[in-house]
Motif scaffolding. Sequence first.
Motif, PDB file in Angstrom:
ATOM      1  N   UNK A 136       0.757  -1.095   0.032  1.00  0.00           N
ATOM      2  CA  UNK A 136       0.129   0.062  -0.019  1.00  0.00           C
ATOM      3  C   UNK A 136       0.932   1.143  -0.043  1.00  0.00           C
ATOM      4  N   UNK A 137       1.529   1.586  -1.257  1.00  0.00           N
ATOM      5  CA  UNK A 137       2.482   2.780  -1.123  1.00  0.00           C
ATOM      6  C   UNK A 137       1.958   4.151  -1.723  1.00  0.00           C
ATOM      7  N   UNK A 138       0.629   4.049  -1.998  1.00  0.00           N
ATOM      8  CA  UNK A 138       0.006   5.293  -2.397  1.00  0.00           C
ATOM      9  C   UNK A 138       0.144   6.141  -1.074  1.00  0.00           C
ATOM     10  N   UNK A 139       0.444   7.353  -1.392  1.00  0.00           N
ATOM     11  CA  UNK A 139       0.533   8.664  -0.319  1.00  0.00           C
ATOM     12  C   UNK A 139       1.653   8.264   0.670  1.00  0.00           C
ATOM     13  N   UNK A 140       2.704   7.490   0.401  1.00  0.00           N
ATOM     14  CA  UNK A 140       3.688   7.216   1.389  1.00  0.00           C
ATOM     15  C   UNK A 140       4.991   7.590   0.669  1.00  0.00           C
ATOM     16  N   UNK A 141       6.050   8.138   1.320  1.00  0.00           N
ATOM     17  CA  UNK A 141       7.234   8.270   1.046  1.00  0.00           C
ATOM     18  C   UNK A 141       8.188   7.257   1.034  1.00  0.00           C
ATOM     19  N   UNK A 142       8.663   6.977  -0.179  1.00  0.00           N
ATOM     20  CA  UNK A 142       9.576   5.451  -0.329  1.00  0.00           C
ATOM     21  C   UNK A 142      10.471   5.792   0.500  1.00  0.00           C
ATOM     22  N   UNK A 143      11.321   6.801   0.887  1.00  0.00           N
ATOM     23  CA  UNK A 143      12.370   6.726   1.893  1.00  0.00           C
ATOM     24  C   UNK A 143      11.839   6.110   3.342  1.00  0.00           C
ATOM     25  N   UNK A 144      10.726   6.393   3.509  1.00  0.00           N
ATOM     26  CA  UNK A 144      10.489   5.592   4.988  1.00  0.00           C
ATOM     27  C   UNK A 144       9.599   4.278   4.730  1.00  0.00           C
ATOM     28  N   UNK A 145       9.143   3.935   3.763  1.00  0.00           N
ATOM     29  CA  UNK A 145       8.604   2.466   3.585  1.00  0.00           C
ATOM     30  C   UNK A 145       7.360   2.537   4.252  1.00  0.00           C
ATOM     31  N   UNK A 146       6.350   1.411   4.070  1.00  0.00           N
ATOM     32  CA  UNK A 146       5.177   1.480   4.474  1.00  0.00           C
ATOM     33  C   UNK A 146       5.309   1.314   5.989  1.00  0.00           C
TER      34      UNK A 146
END
Length: 551
Positions: free
Chosen positions: A315-325
Amino acid sequence: MAVTTAGVLFILSLVVALVAVHKPFGDHMFRVVSGQRHFRVERGIYRLVGVDASAEQSWGAYARSVLAFSAISILFLYAFMRLQNHLWLSLGFDPVMTHGAWNTAVSFVTNTNWQWYSGESAMGHLVQMAGLAVQNFVSAAVGIAVAVALVRGFARRRTGDLGNFWVDLTRVTLRILLPISVLGALALMIGGAVQNLSAGTEVTTLTGGSQTITGGPVASQEVIKELGTNGGGFYNVNSAHPFENPTTWTNWLEIFLILVIPFSLPRVFGRMVGQNRQGYAIAAVMAVLAIASIALTNVFEVAGDGTVPQAAGAALEGKEVRFDVSNSATFAAATTLTSTGAVNSLHDSYTALGGMMPLINMMFGEVAPGGVGAGLYGMLILAVITVFVAGLMVGRTPEYVGKKIGAREIKLTSLYFLVTPALVLIGTAAAFATGNNSTALNTGPHALSEVLYAFTSASNNNGSAFAGLTVSTPWWNTALGLCMLLGRFLPIILVLALAGSLARQQPTPASEGTLPTHRPLFVGMVVGVTVILVALTFLPALALGPLAEGL
Protein backbone atom coordinates in the motif's frame (compact mmCIF):
# COMPACT_ATOMS: atom_id res chain seq x y z
CA MET A 1 16.81 -7.13 5.53
CA ALA A 2 13.08 -7.76 4.98
CA VAL A 3 10.83 -4.73 5.22
CA THR A 4 8.75 -6.34 7.96
CA THR A 5 11.83 -7.17 10.03
CA ALA A 6 13.16 -3.64 9.64
CA GLY A 7 9.79 -2.26 10.75
CA VAL A 8 9.76 -4.45 13.86
CA LEU A 9 13.32 -3.41 14.78
CA PHE A 10 12.35 0.25 14.22
CA ILE A 11 9.49 -0.10 16.72
CA LEU A 12 11.55 -2.07 19.24
CA SER A 13 14.28 0.57 19.22
CA LEU A 14 11.66 3.22 20.00
CA VAL A 15 10.35 1.15 22.90
CA VAL A 16 13.85 0.68 24.33
CA ALA A 17 14.62 4.40 24.05
CA LEU A 18 11.35 5.44 25.70
CA VAL A 19 11.86 2.98 28.55
CA ALA A 20 15.42 4.23 29.05
CA VAL A 21 14.41 7.88 29.42
CA HIS A 22 11.15 7.32 31.34
CA LYS A 23 12.69 7.52 34.79
CA PRO A 24 15.40 10.21 34.39
CA PHE A 25 13.27 12.50 32.25
CA GLY A 26 10.21 11.94 34.42
CA ASP A 27 12.26 12.78 37.52
CA HIS A 28 13.47 15.95 35.82
CA MET A 29 9.91 17.05 35.08
CA PHE A 30 8.94 16.20 38.68
CA ARG A 31 11.67 18.49 39.98
CA VAL A 32 10.57 21.26 37.61
CA VAL A 33 6.94 21.27 38.76
CA SER A 34 7.66 20.57 42.44
CA GLY A 35 10.73 22.73 43.12
CA GLN A 36 10.59 25.88 45.22
CA ARG A 37 13.49 27.75 43.62
CA HIS A 38 12.79 30.29 40.87
CA PHE A 39 15.41 31.13 38.27
CA ARG A 40 16.34 34.76 37.72
CA VAL A 41 14.68 34.91 34.29
CA GLU A 42 11.54 33.40 35.78
CA ARG A 43 11.42 36.02 38.52
CA GLY A 44 11.76 38.67 35.84
CA ILE A 45 8.77 37.24 33.99
CA TYR A 46 6.69 37.17 37.17
CA ARG A 47 7.46 40.83 37.86
CA LEU A 48 6.66 41.72 34.26
CA VAL A 49 3.18 40.19 34.37
CA GLY A 50 2.52 41.12 37.99
CA VAL A 51 2.38 37.60 39.44
CA ASP A 52 3.12 36.66 43.04
CA ALA A 53 4.98 33.38 42.53
CA SER A 54 4.50 32.36 46.17
CA ALA A 55 0.69 32.64 46.06
CA GLU A 56 -1.24 29.50 45.19
CA GLN A 57 -4.62 29.33 43.47
CA SER A 58 -7.88 27.50 43.99
CA TRP A 59 -9.22 25.42 41.12
CA GLY A 60 -11.48 28.29 40.10
CA ALA A 61 -8.65 30.82 40.04
CA TYR A 62 -6.43 28.35 38.19
CA ALA A 63 -9.15 27.78 35.58
CA ARG A 64 -9.74 31.51 35.15
CA SER A 65 -6.03 32.03 34.60
CA VAL A 66 -5.97 29.31 31.91
CA LEU A 67 -8.99 30.81 30.16
CA ALA A 68 -7.74 34.40 30.40
CA PHE A 69 -4.30 33.51 29.04
CA SER A 70 -5.85 31.52 26.20
CA ALA A 71 -8.38 34.21 25.31
CA ILE A 72 -5.67 36.88 25.10
CA SER A 73 -3.55 34.51 23.00
CA ILE A 74 -6.41 33.96 20.53
CA LEU A 75 -7.01 37.70 20.15
CA PHE A 76 -3.30 38.40 19.68
CA LEU A 77 -2.83 35.64 17.13
CA TYR A 78 -5.96 36.65 15.23
CA ALA A 79 -4.74 40.25 14.98
CA PHE A 80 -1.28 39.04 13.98
CA MET A 81 -2.67 37.17 10.98
CA ARG A 82 -5.11 39.87 9.95
CA LEU A 83 -2.31 42.45 9.92
CA GLN A 84 0.49 40.26 8.57
CA ASN A 85 0.81 42.25 5.30
CA HIS A 86 1.99 45.23 7.40
CA LEU A 87 4.55 43.21 9.35
CA TRP A 88 8.24 42.63 8.84
CA LEU A 89 9.14 39.37 7.07
CA SER A 90 5.61 39.04 5.70
CA LEU A 91 7.04 37.87 2.34
CA GLY A 92 4.31 39.87 0.62
CA PHE A 93 1.49 37.61 1.76
CA ASP A 94 -2.01 39.06 2.05
CA PRO A 95 -3.88 39.22 5.37
CA VAL A 96 -5.49 35.94 6.35
CA MET A 97 -9.26 36.01 5.75
CA THR A 98 -11.43 36.50 8.84
CA HIS A 99 -12.84 32.99 9.22
CA GLY A 100 -9.43 31.49 8.41
CA ALA A 101 -7.68 33.68 10.99
CA TRP A 102 -10.29 32.70 13.58
CA ASN A 103 -9.80 29.02 12.85
CA THR A 104 -6.01 29.19 12.94
CA ALA A 105 -5.88 31.32 16.10
CA VAL A 106 -8.15 28.90 17.94
CA SER A 107 -6.30 25.95 16.43
CA PHE A 108 -2.86 26.88 17.71
CA VAL A 109 -3.99 28.20 21.10
CA THR A 110 -5.92 24.99 21.79
CA ASN A 111 -2.84 22.89 20.93
CA THR A 112 -4.65 21.44 17.91
CA ASN A 113 -2.70 23.18 15.15
CA TRP A 114 -5.07 22.10 12.44
CA GLN A 115 -4.14 23.84 9.19
CA TRP A 116 -6.64 24.56 6.42
CA TYR A 117 -3.92 26.36 4.42
CA SER A 118 -0.47 25.63 3.03
CA GLY A 119 1.97 27.04 5.56
CA GLU A 120 4.69 28.05 3.11
CA SER A 121 2.28 29.98 0.86
CA ALA A 122 0.04 31.73 3.38
CA MET A 123 2.04 32.78 6.45
CA GLY A 124 5.05 35.07 6.65
CA HIS A 125 8.11 34.27 8.73
CA LEU A 126 7.18 36.60 11.61
CA VAL A 127 3.71 35.13 11.99
CA GLN A 128 5.18 31.63 11.82
CA MET A 129 7.88 32.33 14.44
CA ALA A 130 6.42 34.93 16.82
CA GLY A 131 2.83 33.76 16.49
CA LEU A 132 2.35 30.11 15.66
CA ALA A 133 5.63 28.75 17.06
CA VAL A 134 5.14 30.60 20.36
CA GLN A 135 1.76 28.94 20.76
CA ASN A 136 3.39 25.58 20.02
CA PHE A 137 5.29 26.09 23.27
CA VAL A 138 2.75 27.73 25.58
CA SER A 139 -0.29 25.71 24.52
CA ALA A 140 1.66 22.53 25.31
CA ALA A 141 2.77 24.06 28.61
CA VAL A 142 -0.88 24.75 29.46
CA GLY A 143 -1.66 21.04 29.01
CA ILE A 144 1.17 19.98 31.31
CA ALA A 145 0.16 22.61 33.89
CA VAL A 146 -3.43 21.32 34.00
CA ALA A 147 -2.20 17.72 34.34
CA VAL A 148 0.07 18.72 37.22
CA ALA A 149 -2.82 20.56 38.90
CA LEU A 150 -4.92 17.37 38.74
CA VAL A 151 -2.09 15.31 40.21
CA ARG A 152 -1.77 17.85 43.03
CA GLY A 153 -5.47 17.25 43.69
CA PHE A 154 -4.70 13.56 44.26
CA ALA A 155 -1.56 14.28 46.26
CA ARG A 156 -2.79 17.04 48.60
CA ARG A 157 -5.15 16.90 51.54
CA ARG A 158 -7.55 19.36 53.16
CA THR A 159 -6.65 22.28 50.95
CA GLY A 160 -8.18 24.28 48.16
CA ASP A 161 -4.84 25.17 46.56
CA LEU A 162 -3.61 23.56 43.34
CA GLY A 163 -0.46 25.60 42.71
CA ASN A 164 0.05 28.69 40.56
CA PHE A 165 -0.79 28.49 36.85
CA TRP A 166 1.64 31.26 35.89
CA VAL A 167 4.51 29.58 37.68
CA ASP A 168 3.70 26.20 36.13
CA LEU A 169 3.38 27.73 32.65
CA THR A 170 6.69 29.58 32.91
CA ARG A 171 8.68 26.69 34.35
CA VAL A 172 7.40 24.09 31.89
CA THR A 173 8.14 26.35 28.94
CA LEU A 174 11.63 27.41 30.03
CA ARG A 175 12.89 24.25 31.72
CA ILE A 176 11.28 21.46 29.68
CA LEU A 177 10.06 22.50 26.24
CA LEU A 178 12.73 25.03 25.27
CA PRO A 179 15.77 22.85 26.09
CA ILE A 180 14.36 19.85 24.20
CA SER A 181 13.46 21.99 21.19
CA VAL A 182 16.99 23.38 20.97
CA LEU A 183 18.62 19.95 21.17
CA GLY A 184 16.09 18.43 18.79
CA ALA A 185 16.47 21.24 16.26
CA LEU A 186 20.25 20.77 16.24
CA ALA A 187 19.81 17.03 15.68
CA LEU A 188 17.39 17.60 12.81
CA MET A 189 19.72 20.11 11.17
CA ILE A 190 22.55 17.56 11.39
CA GLY A 191 20.18 15.17 9.65
CA GLY A 192 19.53 17.64 6.84
CA ALA A 193 16.50 19.70 7.92
CA VAL A 194 16.63 23.28 6.62
CA GLN A 195 17.07 26.21 9.01
CA ASN A 196 17.22 29.60 7.34
CA LEU A 197 15.38 32.87 6.76
CA SER A 198 15.85 33.19 3.01
CA ALA A 199 13.19 35.23 1.27
CA GLY A 200 12.99 32.78 -1.60
CA THR A 201 15.00 31.31 -4.43
CA GLU A 202 13.83 31.13 -8.02
CA VAL A 203 14.41 27.76 -9.64
CA THR A 204 13.76 26.53 -13.16
CA THR A 205 11.51 23.54 -13.61
CA LEU A 206 11.96 20.75 -16.16
CA THR A 207 9.20 22.25 -18.30
CA GLY A 208 11.03 25.54 -18.62
CA GLY A 209 8.89 27.47 -16.15
CA SER A 210 10.01 28.90 -12.84
CA GLN A 211 8.70 29.01 -9.33
CA THR A 212 9.75 30.56 -6.03
CA ILE A 213 10.80 28.27 -3.20
CA THR A 214 10.46 30.00 0.14
CA GLY A 215 12.85 29.04 2.90
CA GLY A 216 12.05 29.39 6.59
CA PRO A 217 12.71 28.34 10.19
CA VAL A 218 11.87 24.74 9.41
CA ALA A 219 14.07 22.81 11.84
CA SER A 220 12.97 24.74 14.92
CA GLN A 221 9.29 24.57 14.04
CA GLU A 222 9.57 20.90 13.15
CA VAL A 223 10.98 19.87 16.52
CA ILE A 224 8.44 22.02 18.35
CA LYS A 225 5.77 20.23 16.35
CA GLU A 226 7.08 16.80 17.24
CA LEU A 227 6.98 17.50 20.97
CA GLY A 228 3.32 16.59 20.73
CA THR A 229 2.25 20.17 20.27
CA ASN A 230 1.61 20.84 16.62
CA GLY A 231 -0.43 19.22 13.91
CA GLY A 232 0.79 21.72 11.35
CA GLY A 233 4.10 22.20 9.64
CA PHE A 234 5.97 24.89 7.78
CA TYR A 235 5.31 23.01 4.54
CA ASN A 236 1.93 21.73 3.47
CA VAL A 237 3.05 18.12 3.24
CA ASN A 238 4.43 18.32 6.78
CA SER A 239 6.94 15.64 7.80
CA ALA A 240 6.75 14.03 4.37
CA HIS A 241 8.80 16.99 3.06
CA PRO A 242 12.54 16.21 2.82
CA PHE A 243 13.36 19.69 4.18
CA GLU A 244 11.51 18.78 7.39
CA ASN A 245 12.15 15.04 7.67
CA PRO A 246 15.06 14.07 5.43
CA THR A 247 15.99 10.52 6.44
CA THR A 248 14.85 7.39 8.22
CA TRP A 249 16.73 8.30 11.39
CA THR A 250 15.20 11.78 11.52
CA ASN A 251 11.85 10.02 11.14
CA TRP A 252 12.77 7.87 14.16
CA LEU A 253 13.80 10.97 16.10
CA GLU A 254 10.54 12.75 15.36
CA ILE A 255 8.47 9.79 16.55
CA PHE A 256 10.60 9.63 19.70
CA LEU A 257 10.01 13.33 20.34
CA ILE A 258 6.28 12.84 19.81
CA LEU A 259 6.14 10.19 22.53
CA VAL A 260 8.84 11.09 25.05
CA ILE A 261 7.02 13.72 27.17
CA PRO A 262 3.59 12.03 27.45
CA PHE A 263 5.17 8.63 28.17
CA SER A 264 7.35 10.16 30.91
CA LEU A 265 4.59 12.14 32.64
CA PRO A 266 3.19 9.08 34.50
CA ARG A 267 6.51 9.05 36.37
CA VAL A 268 5.68 12.57 37.57
CA PHE A 269 2.28 11.31 38.75
CA GLY A 270 3.87 8.47 40.70
CA ARG A 271 6.46 10.73 42.33
CA MET A 272 3.91 13.37 43.30
CA VAL A 273 1.45 10.95 44.94
CA GLY A 274 4.33 9.17 46.67
CA GLN A 275 3.70 5.82 44.96
CA ASN A 276 5.90 5.19 41.94
CA ARG A 277 4.05 1.98 41.18
CA GLN A 278 0.88 3.99 40.48
CA GLY A 279 2.78 5.85 37.79
CA TYR A 280 4.08 2.59 36.34
CA ALA A 281 0.51 1.26 36.15
CA ILE A 282 -0.67 4.29 34.19
CA ALA A 283 2.36 4.03 31.89
CA ALA A 284 1.58 0.33 31.38
CA VAL A 285 -2.01 1.11 30.30
CA MET A 286 -0.68 3.65 27.83
CA ALA A 287 1.91 1.20 26.52
CA VAL A 288 -0.59 -1.65 26.00
CA LEU A 289 -2.95 0.55 24.00
CA ALA A 290 -0.11 2.16 22.03
CA ILE A 291 1.63 -1.11 21.10
CA ALA A 292 -1.68 -2.68 20.04
CA SER A 293 -2.51 0.33 17.87
CA ILE A 294 0.93 0.52 16.24
CA ALA A 295 0.90 -3.22 15.56
CA LEU A 296 -2.59 -3.18 14.01
CA THR A 297 -1.84 -0.14 11.87
CA ASN A 298 1.28 -1.85 10.56
CA VAL A 299 -0.55 -5.12 9.91
CA PHE A 300 -3.36 -3.43 7.97
CA GLU A 301 -0.96 -1.39 5.87
CA VAL A 302 1.66 -4.06 5.24
CA ALA A 303 -1.06 -6.54 4.28
CA GLY A 304 -2.29 -3.96 1.76
CA ASP A 305 -5.85 -5.24 1.46
CA GLY A 306 -7.49 -3.94 -1.70
CA THR A 307 -7.17 -4.56 -5.42
CA VAL A 308 -4.58 -1.90 -6.24
CA PRO A 309 -2.30 -2.45 -3.20
CA GLN A 310 -2.31 -6.20 -3.80
CA ALA A 311 -1.44 -5.70 -7.45
CA ALA A 312 1.43 -3.37 -6.50
CA GLY A 313 2.62 -5.61 -3.69
CA ALA A 314 2.23 -2.91 -1.01
CA ALA A 315 0.00 0.00 0.00
CA LEU A 316 2.46 2.63 -1.24
CA GLU A 317 0.04 5.35 -2.33
CA GLY A 318 0.54 8.53 -0.32
CA LYS A 319 3.76 7.31 1.33
CA GLU A 320 7.35 8.45 0.98
CA VAL A 321 9.57 5.68 -0.42
CA ARG A 322 12.41 6.63 1.92
CA PHE A 323 10.22 5.73 4.92
CA ASP A 324 8.53 2.62 3.46
CA VAL A 325 5.11 1.36 4.57
CA SER A 326 5.97 0.27 8.10
CA ASN A 327 7.74 3.44 9.23
CA SER A 328 4.92 5.52 7.78
CA ALA A 329 2.31 3.45 9.59
CA THR A 330 4.23 3.75 12.87
CA PHE A 331 4.39 7.52 12.45
CA ALA A 332 0.64 7.68 11.72
CA ALA A 333 -0.17 5.69 14.84
CA ALA A 334 2.16 7.72 17.07
CA THR A 335 0.88 11.06 15.86
CA THR A 336 -2.77 10.15 16.47
CA LEU A 337 -2.14 8.33 19.75
CA THR A 338 -0.87 11.73 20.88
CA SER A 339 -2.32 15.13 20.05
CA THR A 340 0.57 15.90 17.70
CA GLY A 341 -1.19 15.56 14.38
CA ALA A 342 2.01 15.70 12.33
CA VAL A 343 2.03 13.39 9.30
CA ASN A 344 4.70 11.85 7.10
CA SER A 345 2.19 10.15 4.79
CA LEU A 346 -1.33 10.76 3.52
CA HIS A 347 -3.81 9.07 5.87
CA ASP A 348 -6.55 9.39 3.26
CA SER A 349 -4.58 7.00 1.02
CA TYR A 350 -4.30 4.28 3.66
CA THR A 351 -6.22 1.05 3.29
CA ALA A 352 -9.74 1.18 4.73
CA LEU A 353 -8.80 -0.55 7.99
CA GLY A 354 -5.38 1.10 8.14
CA GLY A 355 -7.06 4.49 7.89
CA MET A 356 -9.50 3.46 10.60
CA MET A 357 -6.74 3.07 13.19
CA PRO A 358 -5.76 6.78 13.37
CA LEU A 359 -9.48 7.51 13.80
CA ILE A 360 -9.76 5.05 16.68
CA ASN A 361 -6.59 6.40 18.28
CA MET A 362 -8.15 9.86 18.46
CA MET A 363 -11.51 8.46 19.59
CA PHE A 364 -9.75 6.92 22.60
CA GLY A 365 -9.29 10.53 23.68
CA GLU A 366 -5.60 10.40 22.78
CA VAL A 367 -4.58 8.87 26.09
CA ALA A 368 -2.00 6.33 24.93
CA PRO A 369 0.12 8.22 25.74
CA GLY A 370 -1.93 11.21 24.59
CA GLY A 371 -1.12 14.86 24.20
CA VAL A 372 1.43 16.72 26.27
CA GLY A 373 -0.33 16.83 29.64
CA ALA A 374 -3.73 16.10 28.14
CA GLY A 375 -2.86 12.41 27.80
CA LEU A 376 -2.07 12.08 31.50
CA TYR A 377 -5.18 13.83 32.77
CA GLY A 378 -7.32 11.94 30.25
CA MET A 379 -5.90 8.61 31.41
CA LEU A 380 -6.43 9.53 35.08
CA ILE A 381 -10.07 10.29 34.24
CA LEU A 382 -10.38 6.78 32.78
CA ALA A 383 -8.70 5.33 35.87
CA VAL A 384 -11.29 7.07 38.06
CA ILE A 385 -14.14 5.69 35.92
CA THR A 386 -12.60 2.23 36.20
CA VAL A 387 -12.41 2.23 40.00
CA PHE A 388 -15.99 3.52 40.09
CA VAL A 389 -17.16 0.60 37.91
CA ALA A 390 -15.17 -1.81 40.11
CA GLY A 391 -16.75 -0.29 43.21
CA LEU A 392 -20.23 -0.87 41.82
CA MET A 393 -19.38 -4.55 41.33
CA VAL A 394 -18.63 -5.07 45.04
CA GLY A 395 -20.96 -2.48 46.53
CA ARG A 396 -18.18 -0.32 47.95
CA THR A 397 -17.35 3.37 47.66
CA PRO A 398 -14.49 3.45 45.14
CA GLU A 399 -11.11 4.94 45.97
CA TYR A 400 -8.13 5.93 43.88
CA VAL A 401 -4.71 6.68 45.43
CA GLY A 402 -6.41 7.33 48.73
CA LYS A 403 -9.19 9.62 47.49
CA LYS A 404 -12.83 8.57 47.51
CA ILE A 405 -14.70 8.81 44.22
CA GLY A 406 -18.13 10.08 45.19
CA ALA A 407 -21.10 11.52 43.32
CA ARG A 408 -19.41 14.84 42.53
CA GLU A 409 -16.25 13.21 41.22
CA ILE A 410 -18.01 10.70 38.98
CA LYS A 411 -20.30 13.39 37.54
CA LEU A 412 -17.27 15.46 36.57
CA THR A 413 -15.46 12.50 35.02
CA SER A 414 -18.58 11.40 33.13
CA LEU A 415 -19.09 14.88 31.70
CA TYR A 416 -15.41 14.94 30.71
CA PHE A 417 -15.77 11.72 28.75
CA LEU A 418 -18.98 12.86 27.01
CA VAL A 419 -17.69 16.21 25.70
CA THR A 420 -15.61 15.13 22.72
CA PRO A 421 -17.91 12.33 21.45
CA ALA A 422 -20.80 14.80 21.47
CA LEU A 423 -18.78 17.33 19.47
CA VAL A 424 -17.58 14.71 16.98
CA LEU A 425 -20.95 13.12 16.31
CA ILE A 426 -23.00 16.32 16.33
CA GLY A 427 -20.46 18.04 14.08
CA THR A 428 -20.42 15.14 11.60
CA ALA A 429 -24.21 15.01 11.53
CA ALA A 430 -24.41 18.79 11.03
CA ALA A 431 -22.03 18.62 8.06
CA PHE A 432 -24.25 16.09 6.29
CA ALA A 433 -27.50 17.77 7.33
CA THR A 434 -26.40 21.13 5.89
CA GLY A 435 -24.86 19.68 2.73
CA ASN A 436 -21.32 20.74 3.65
CA ASN A 437 -20.16 17.17 3.16
CA SER A 438 -20.24 18.02 -0.56
CA THR A 439 -16.71 19.43 -0.21
CA ALA A 440 -15.45 15.84 0.15
CA LEU A 441 -13.72 14.59 -2.98
CA ASN A 442 -15.11 11.09 -2.52
CA THR A 443 -18.54 9.54 -2.10
CA GLY A 444 -19.93 6.69 -0.06
CA PRO A 445 -18.27 5.35 3.12
CA HIS A 446 -14.96 7.04 2.37
CA ALA A 447 -16.64 10.46 2.29
CA LEU A 448 -18.13 9.76 5.72
CA SER A 449 -14.67 8.75 6.97
CA GLU A 450 -13.22 12.06 5.71
CA VAL A 451 -15.87 14.16 7.46
CA LEU A 452 -15.74 12.04 10.62
CA TYR A 453 -11.93 12.30 10.70
CA ALA A 454 -12.05 16.11 10.45
CA PHE A 455 -14.37 16.49 13.44
CA THR A 456 -12.57 13.79 15.44
CA SER A 457 -9.24 15.51 14.85
CA ALA A 458 -10.59 18.95 15.76
CA SER A 459 -12.61 17.93 18.83
CA ASN A 460 -9.74 15.87 20.27
CA ASN A 461 -7.24 18.66 19.50
CA ASN A 462 -5.13 16.45 17.28
CA GLY A 463 -4.71 18.49 14.11
CA SER A 464 -4.00 15.79 11.54
CA ALA A 465 -6.17 15.60 8.44
CA PHE A 466 -7.54 12.70 6.42
CA ALA A 467 -7.37 14.96 3.35
CA GLY A 468 -9.78 14.59 0.47
CA LEU A 469 -11.94 17.25 2.12
CA THR A 470 -11.99 20.99 1.37
CA VAL A 471 -12.24 22.80 4.72
CA SER A 472 -11.30 26.36 3.75
CA THR A 473 -14.93 27.53 3.57
CA PRO A 474 -16.52 29.79 6.22
CA TRP A 475 -18.76 26.96 7.46
CA TRP A 476 -15.92 24.49 7.95
CA ASN A 477 -13.54 27.01 9.52
CA THR A 478 -16.24 28.14 11.94
CA ALA A 479 -17.53 24.68 12.83
CA LEU A 480 -14.11 23.11 13.33
CA GLY A 481 -12.96 26.16 15.28
CA LEU A 482 -15.87 25.76 17.70
CA CYS A 483 -15.09 22.05 18.11
CA MET A 484 -11.43 22.83 18.85
CA LEU A 485 -12.39 25.52 21.37
CA LEU A 486 -14.99 23.47 23.24
CA GLY A 487 -13.00 20.24 22.94
CA ARG A 488 -10.05 21.88 24.68
CA PHE A 489 -11.46 24.09 27.41
CA LEU A 490 -14.60 22.28 28.60
CA PRO A 491 -12.52 19.20 29.58
CA ILE A 492 -9.89 21.44 31.21
CA ILE A 493 -12.53 23.13 33.38
CA LEU A 494 -13.92 19.74 34.41
CA VAL A 495 -10.43 18.40 35.19
CA LEU A 496 -9.60 21.39 37.39
CA ALA A 497 -12.97 21.13 39.17
CA LEU A 498 -12.19 17.47 39.87
CA ALA A 499 -8.73 18.41 41.13
CA GLY A 500 -10.26 20.96 43.52
CA SER A 501 -12.73 18.40 44.84
CA LEU A 502 -10.00 15.81 45.42
CA ALA A 503 -7.60 18.25 47.08
CA ARG A 504 -10.19 19.11 49.75
CA GLN A 505 -10.51 15.48 50.83
CA GLN A 506 -8.76 13.76 53.69
CA PRO A 507 -6.98 10.66 52.29
CA THR A 508 -8.61 7.34 53.12
CA PRO A 509 -6.25 4.62 54.37
CA ALA A 510 -6.20 1.48 52.26
CA SER A 511 -8.10 -1.52 53.67
CA GLU A 512 -8.83 -5.13 52.73
CA GLY A 513 -11.64 -3.95 50.46
CA THR A 514 -9.55 -1.39 48.57
CA LEU A 515 -8.96 -2.22 44.92
CA PRO A 516 -5.19 -2.35 44.27
CA THR A 517 -4.61 0.10 41.44
CA HIS A 518 -1.00 -0.76 40.72
CA ARG A 519 -1.34 -4.39 39.66
CA PRO A 520 -1.76 -6.01 36.23
CA LEU A 521 -5.45 -6.68 36.98
CA PHE A 522 -6.14 -2.94 37.25
CA VAL A 523 -4.07 -2.24 34.13
CA GLY A 524 -6.21 -4.73 32.22
CA MET A 525 -9.41 -3.24 33.64
CA VAL A 526 -8.50 0.30 32.53
CA VAL A 527 -7.62 -0.99 29.05
CA GLY A 528 -10.95 -2.82 28.90
CA VAL A 529 -12.99 0.16 30.09
CA THR A 530 -11.27 2.43 27.56
CA VAL A 531 -11.95 0.10 24.65
CA ILE A 532 -15.55 -0.61 25.68
CA LEU A 533 -16.46 3.04 26.17
CA VAL A 534 -15.05 4.01 22.78
CA ALA A 535 -16.69 1.03 21.06
CA LEU A 536 -20.11 1.81 22.53
CA THR A 537 -19.82 5.44 21.50
CA PHE A 538 -18.32 5.30 18.02
CA LEU A 539 -18.97 1.82 16.59
CA PRO A 540 -22.06 2.89 14.56
CA ALA A 541 -20.12 5.71 12.90
CA LEU A 542 -17.14 3.44 12.21
CA ALA A 543 -19.45 0.77 10.80
CA LEU A 544 -20.84 3.25 8.26
CA GLY A 545 -17.38 4.57 7.34
CA PRO A 546 -14.08 2.64 7.35
CA LEU A 547 -15.55 -0.74 8.35
CA ALA A 548 -18.10 -0.60 5.52
CA GLU A 549 -15.38 0.43 3.09
CA GLY A 550 -13.10 -2.36 4.28
CA LEU A 551 -15.82 -4.96 3.85
